[in-house]
Design an enzyme around this catalytic site. Structure first.
Site, PDB file in Angstrom:
ATOM      1  N   LYS A  76       0.834  -1.200   0.000  1.00 17.30           N
ATOM      2  CA  LYS A  76       0.000   0.000   0.000  1.00 17.30           C
ATOM      3  C   LYS A  76       0.872   1.254   0.000  1.00 17.30           C
ATOM      4  CE  LYS A  76      -3.715   2.238   2.657  1.00 17.30           C
ATOM      5  NZ  LYS A  76      -4.644   2.115   3.792  1.00 17.30           N
ATOM      6  N   SER A 151      -8.963   3.482   2.496  1.00 14.82           N
ATOM      7  CA  SER A 151      -7.850   3.874   1.667  1.00 14.82           C
ATOM      8  C   SER A 151      -7.059   2.695   1.101  1.00 14.82           C
ATOM      9  CB  SER A 151      -6.910   4.778   2.477  1.00 14.82           C
ATOM     10  OG  SER A 151      -6.387   4.111   3.613  1.00 14.82           O
ATOM     11  N   SER A 175     -10.308   1.858   6.725  1.00 16.72           N
ATOM     12  CA  SER A 175      -9.545   1.898   5.482  1.00 16.72           C
ATOM     13  C   SER A 175      -9.235   0.542   4.873  1.00 16.72           C
ATOM     14  CB  SER A 175      -8.236   2.666   5.695  1.00 16.72           C
ATOM     15  OG  SER A 175      -8.468   4.048   5.743  1.00 16.72           O
TER      16      SER A 175
END
Length: 474
Positions: A76, A151, A175
């Site tokens: 990520k 996210s 997220s």
């Protein structure tokens, strides 16, 4: 379509037994990314093909083999990877290439993972919609005109399309839970402290966010969680976290008493079909021998929100204050959080912490009666990819960029373990998820429950058709 990609555990078993080589796996992975990624824009900063194949060849020759040996993974883009552009989705960091891995990345690399690049994220991870001015938007694999969440949206979309078998996520305000729900995969927010953060900056004031694993089944979550977990002596609050307490292999599941919190007595507006889809999924738990009961709201939603928004702005501002002199170059939500956080007084922060403590005491009482509690992973279905965030739900106007994610805050505020599990496909063909959470430290029992549910449902095997497209980036 049906699942054709084996699980991470099966891939690793084949590699270990010599039935598959790391070079062959890397070649297949890169071919799949070439075919699928242009349509979803999930994987970014992809490294040079020849370098990756050389690393795979070295892995095949190596006699030292960790639990992730030879497995391609993309990290990520909120975490630093040595030698790889690590932007956090911000033009301010567009050219930043770190020289050192973050702790979590170093652990994955030491376990034998081959880092191929990054997965896309919103700018600084703010907002559960994966778009940014560096790489553009990541599309939902089930409808590429829709958001994949965030996210950890790039991670979830990469898993859903079979481009990777395991992914890391991080979670402050849903997220990894929201994108797992919207992409029909699994995400796990561990008990706070089990997966240490970075040993830099403040180590005491901001226990809100944590890294965690994402996968297509809970057994694979457990595999990755064991690699990510463990103490770090530089971090006092995580000095013994996870020490000697592996979650894999998962235990047998005993019958559990489970509380369904639905829309918190109407406090959380929901789009039509969200609760119905979740309630259908809960019937599966009942058929597996668990007792599912609908609960009244155990605490005032407004007090949870008041505490959360104060402590979140306090924490976000601590991270973004280095950019205070470049405020206009931040996106609106980042500016809002930074200005709010910098303006908070000590007593406002203390009042928010008092409310948080009150909620924690209620949570402790709830978990003396229930083995797990359940909420939806989101209050609405995946929205138009061109929107910044939903402005209303069911005719109710929303007063901030993250109010539509309020349903995740009861978990985030107290740091208990939470499994995001697929709830199924809704009436419009889009996925939704369940948040299943338990008392602090019960990570292993929660993952075992999830694996039992997975074996009964197999939702991630209903994969989207990988039709190449170029509509995702913007």
């Amino acid at each position: 379509m049906s699942e054709t990609t084996p699980s991470a555990r099966e891939i690793l078993q084949d590699l270990s037994a010599g039935r598959r080589t790391a070079v062959a796996l890397m070649t297949e992975t890169l071919a799949r990314i070439d075919a699928i990624n242009p349509g979803v824009n999930a994987i970014v900063a992809l490294r040079d093909r020849e370098e990756l194949l050389a690393e795979a060849a070295a892995a095949d020759r190596s006699t030292t083999r960790g639990p992730l040996h030879g497995l391609p993974m993309a990290i990520k883009d909120l975490a630093n990877v040595a030698g790889v552009r690590s932007t956090q989705g911000s033009p301010l960091l567009a050219d930043f290439v770190p020289q050192q891995d973050d702790l979590m990345v170093a652990r994955l690399r030491a376990a034998g993972a081959l880092i191929i690049g990054k997965t896309n994220t919103p700018e600084f991870g703010l907002g559960s919609h994966t778009y940014n001015p560096v790489y553009g938007a990541t599309a939902n694999p089930y409808d590429r005109s829709r958001s994949c969440g965030g996210s950890s949206g790039g991670a979830a979309a990469a898993l859903a399309t079979g481009m990777v078998a395991l992914a890391d996520g991080s979670d402050m305000m849903g997220s990894l839970r929201n994108p797992a729900g919207w992409c029909n995969v699994y995400g796990f927010r561990p008990s706070w402290g089990r997966v240490p953060g970075e040993p830099r900056g403040d180590l005491f004031l901001h226990p809100l966010s944590t890294n965690g694993p994402m996968a297509r089944n809970p057994e694979d979550l457990a595999l990755l969680l064991d690699v990510m977990s463990g103490p770090d002596p530089r971090q006092p609050l995580a000095a013994t976290a996870g020490a000697g307490h592996r979650v894999s292999p998962l235990p047998e599941v005993r019958p559990m008493r489970i509380g369904w919190l639905a829309d918190w007595g109407g406090a959380y507006p929901m789009e039509p079909g969200v609760l119905e889809t979740c309630e259908t999924a809960l019937k599966v738990l009942s058929t597996l021998g668990h007792q599912v009961e609908t609960l009244a709201p155990p605490f005032a939603a407004g007090q949870i929100w008041q505490s959360w928004t104060t402590l979140r702005s306090f924490a976000v501002a601590a991270g973004l204050r280095v950019f205070a002199g470049q405020m206009q170059q931040l996106k609106d939500s980042a500016q809002w959080e930074l200005e709010r956080g910098l303006a908070l007084t000590g007593q406002e922060i203390q009042a928010a912490s008092d409310l948080r403590s009150d909620w924690q005491r209620v949570v402790a009482q709830l978990f003396s009666q229930y083995d797990a509690l359940v909420l939806p992973t989101a209050q609405c279905w995946p929205f138009d990819i061109a929107l910044e965030y939903p402005q209303e739900i069911g005719g109710i106007a929303l007063d901030s960029y993250h109010r539509w994610m309020e349903v995740v805050t009861p978990v985030s505020l107290v740091g208990v373990p939470c499994l995001a599990a697929p709830a199924g496909i809704g009436p419009t063909g889009l996925p939704m998820g369940l948040q299943i959470f338990a008392a602090h430290g019960r990570d292993r029992d929660l993952l075992a429950l999830g694996q039992q549910y997975h074996c009964a449902t197999r939702w991630p095997e209903r994969r989207p058709t990988p039709t190449p497209s170029t509509t995702a980036a913007r």
